[in-house]
Design an enzyme around this catalytic site. Structure first.
Site, short mmCIF file in Angstrom:
data_model
loop_
_atom_site.label_atom_id
_atom_site.label_comp_id
_atom_site.label_asym_id
_atom_site.label_seq_id
_atom_site.Cartn_x
_atom_site.Cartn_y
_atom_site.Cartn_z
N TYR A 112 0.62 -1.35 -0.14
CA TYR A 112 -0.30 -0.20 0.15
C TYR A 112 0.47 1.72 -0.54
O TYR A 112 2.28 0.84 0.45
CB TYR A 112 -1.49 -0.11 1.37
CG TYR A 112 -0.35 0.15 2.44
CD1 TYR A 112 0.51 -0.57 3.03
CD2 TYR A 112 -0.48 1.81 3.38
CE1 TYR A 112 0.76 -0.33 3.93
CE2 TYR A 112 0.24 1.64 4.51
CZ TYR A 112 0.82 0.68 5.07
OH TYR A 112 1.39 1.40 6.53
N LYS A 125 6.08 -1.73 1.97
CA LYS A 125 5.11 -1.13 2.76
C LYS A 125 4.01 -2.04 2.47
O LYS A 125 2.90 -1.55 1.50
CB LYS A 125 4.88 0.78 1.70
CG LYS A 125 4.00 1.16 3.43
CD LYS A 125 4.47 2.59 2.41
CE LYS A 125 3.71 3.23 3.17
NZ LYS A 125 2.88 3.45 4.45
N GLU A 180 12.34 2.80 13.36
CA GLU A 180 11.64 3.68 13.41
C GLU A 180 10.92 3.52 14.81
O GLU A 180 10.53 2.40 15.55
CB GLU A 180 10.87 3.29 11.88
CG GLU A 180 10.37 1.92 11.50
CD GLU A 180 9.93 1.83 10.52
OE1 GLU A 180 9.85 3.37 9.68
OE2 GLU A 180 9.60 0.80 9.92
N LEU A 207 10.91 1.71 7.23
CA LEU A 207 10.61 2.71 5.50
C LEU A 207 11.34 3.24 5.13
O LEU A 207 11.14 4.32 6.25
CB LEU A 207 8.78 2.67 5.85
CG LEU A 207 7.80 2.83 4.99
CD1 LEU A 207 8.10 1.32 4.29
CD2 LEU A 207 6.93 3.50 5.10
N1 PDD Z 1 2.49 4.87 7.96
N2 PDD Z 1 7.60 3.71 9.15
C1 PDD Z 1 6.19 3.70 8.96
C2 PDD Z 1 6.01 1.73 9.38
C3 PDD Z 1 4.63 3.58 8.24
O1 PDD Z 1 3.98 3.51 8.37
C4 PDD Z 1 4.63 5.54 7.80
C5 PDD Z 1 3.30 5.70 7.89
C6 PDD Z 1 6.33 5.74 7.87
C7 PDD Z 1 6.17 7.44 7.37
O2 PDD Z 1 6.30 7.08 6.03
P1 PDD Z 1 5.70 8.44 4.97
O3 PDD Z 1 6.64 9.34 5.73
O4 PDD Z 1 6.53 8.29 4.02
O5 PDD Z 1 4.26 8.89 5.20
C8 PDD Z 1 7.45 5.17 8.73
C9 PDD Z 1 1.66 5.00 6.93
C10 PDD Z 1 0.92 6.85 7.51
C11 PDD Z 1 0.65 4.26 7.20
O6 PDD Z 1 0.76 3.36 7.49
O7 PDD Z 1 -0.48 5.06 7.46
#
Ligand code: PDD
Length: 288
Positions: free
Chosen positions: A34, A148, A180, A204
């Site tokens: 996703y 992701k 993270e 991620l």
């Molecule tokens: N999550 N690390 C993880 C495990 C995440 O699920 C997310 C974002 C990030 C930040 O990535 P980005 O800056 O590209 O949003 C880091 C999204 C927002 C979610 O699962 O809803």
């Protein structure tokens, strides 16, 4: 309230009419990936980077990308147009499709493509300076955290443990090193230097993370992509989380202890202002 419009396998339909087979491999195996893309005033932020990460995730799990970037863009535009104005976060999901349950990849099965949009809360300066609480937990996830994947059970369990302790996020530790958050990337400020763990299979590659690093460098704020220990996290002057939905979010309590003076620190405040300026430029069309 009217039913929002979602995208499913080629059509824009009301959410209540969007149905997927119980044999969808996303449902049965969590076999899919996703993206979450923030859109401000109808414009996606860092679309090229999100679509590149979507491609990387698809390649990693060996699902053929069902759409060209132009087609993905048309799906996003369609959803934004059909669901009205305001800042939005767009969720895109691709699964390996519907097939009789069998671990092996099915042959000639089209991917299932689903997308929806949700209102994105704009940054409230009071909430920003109040910050959030976080706890640290052992990183129990798998070895491909750069993908992701929709398979988020470990993240769900970790984040719920945080919620059970009245915290917003779980900051994860693997072999003594910070990776993270359960749904965000982590930054610290230590002796005036901004630090975030380097990209790799253990985290991620956050699009917000990359933008924050880019903006820090462009504004001559010392910034290092470097591993740091749990001890360094606890001793940091500032701790922040970044994500597409929460942008830059200061952590002011960590495991029930105050981080710095217990409010958003000066570096986070400065970078948040720079980030908001970047969004304004995006809206004005000065950048893409
Ligand atoms: N999550 N690390 C993880 C495990 C995440 O699920 C997310 C974002 C990030 C930040 O990535 P980005 O800056 O590209 O949003 C880091 C999204 C927002 C979610 O699962 O809803």
């Amino acid at each position: 309230m009217t039913d929002p419009i979602v995208y499913l396998n080629g059509g824009f339909i009301p959410l209540g009419e969007a149905k997927v087979s119980v044999l969808d491999r996303g449902f049965v195996f969590g076999d899919g990936i996703y993206e979450v893309i923030p859109c401000y005033n109808k414009k996606p932020l860092r679309l090229a980077q999100h679509l590149q990460r979507l491609q990387n995730s698809l390649d990693a799990v060996r699902i053929t990308n069902p759409h060209t970037n132009t087609q993905w863009q048309a799906i996003l535009t369609g959803l934004i147009d059909k669901n009205g104005l305001g800042d939005q976060s767009i969720y895109l999901q691709v699964t390996r499709g519907v097939a009789k349950r069998d671990h092996f990849f099915p042959k000639d099965t089209p991917a299932t493509v689903f997308s929806m949009t949700n209102p994105l809360a704009t940054v409230d300066t009071h909430a920003f300076s109040r910050g959030v609480a976080a706890i640290t937990l052992e990183d129990i996830r798998w070895q491909y955290c750069n993908i992701k994947a929709i398979t988020l059970l470990p993240n769900v369990l970790l984040r719920q443990q945080a919620a059970d302790r009245d915290a917003y996020e779980a900051i994860l530790i693997r072999n003594g090193t910070i990776t993270e958050g359960a749904a965000s990337n982590v930054f610290i400020v230590s002796q005036g230097i901004i630090k975030t763990p380097p990209k790799g299979a253990q985290l991620l590659p956050g699009v917000t993370r990359d933008l924050v690093v880019e903006l820090a460098v462009a504004n001559r704020l010392p910034c290092q992509e470097i591993d740091f220990s749990a001890a360094e996290l606890f001793a940091a002057d500032e701790v922040w989380l970044t994500s597409s939905t929460r942008e830059i979010l200061p952590v002011v309590r960590l495991n029930d202890r105050s981080v710095g003076p217990g409010v958003a620190g000066p570096v986070a405040t400065r970078l948040c202002a720079i980030y908001q300026g970047y969004k304004t430029d995006l809206n004005r069309g000065t950048i893409v």
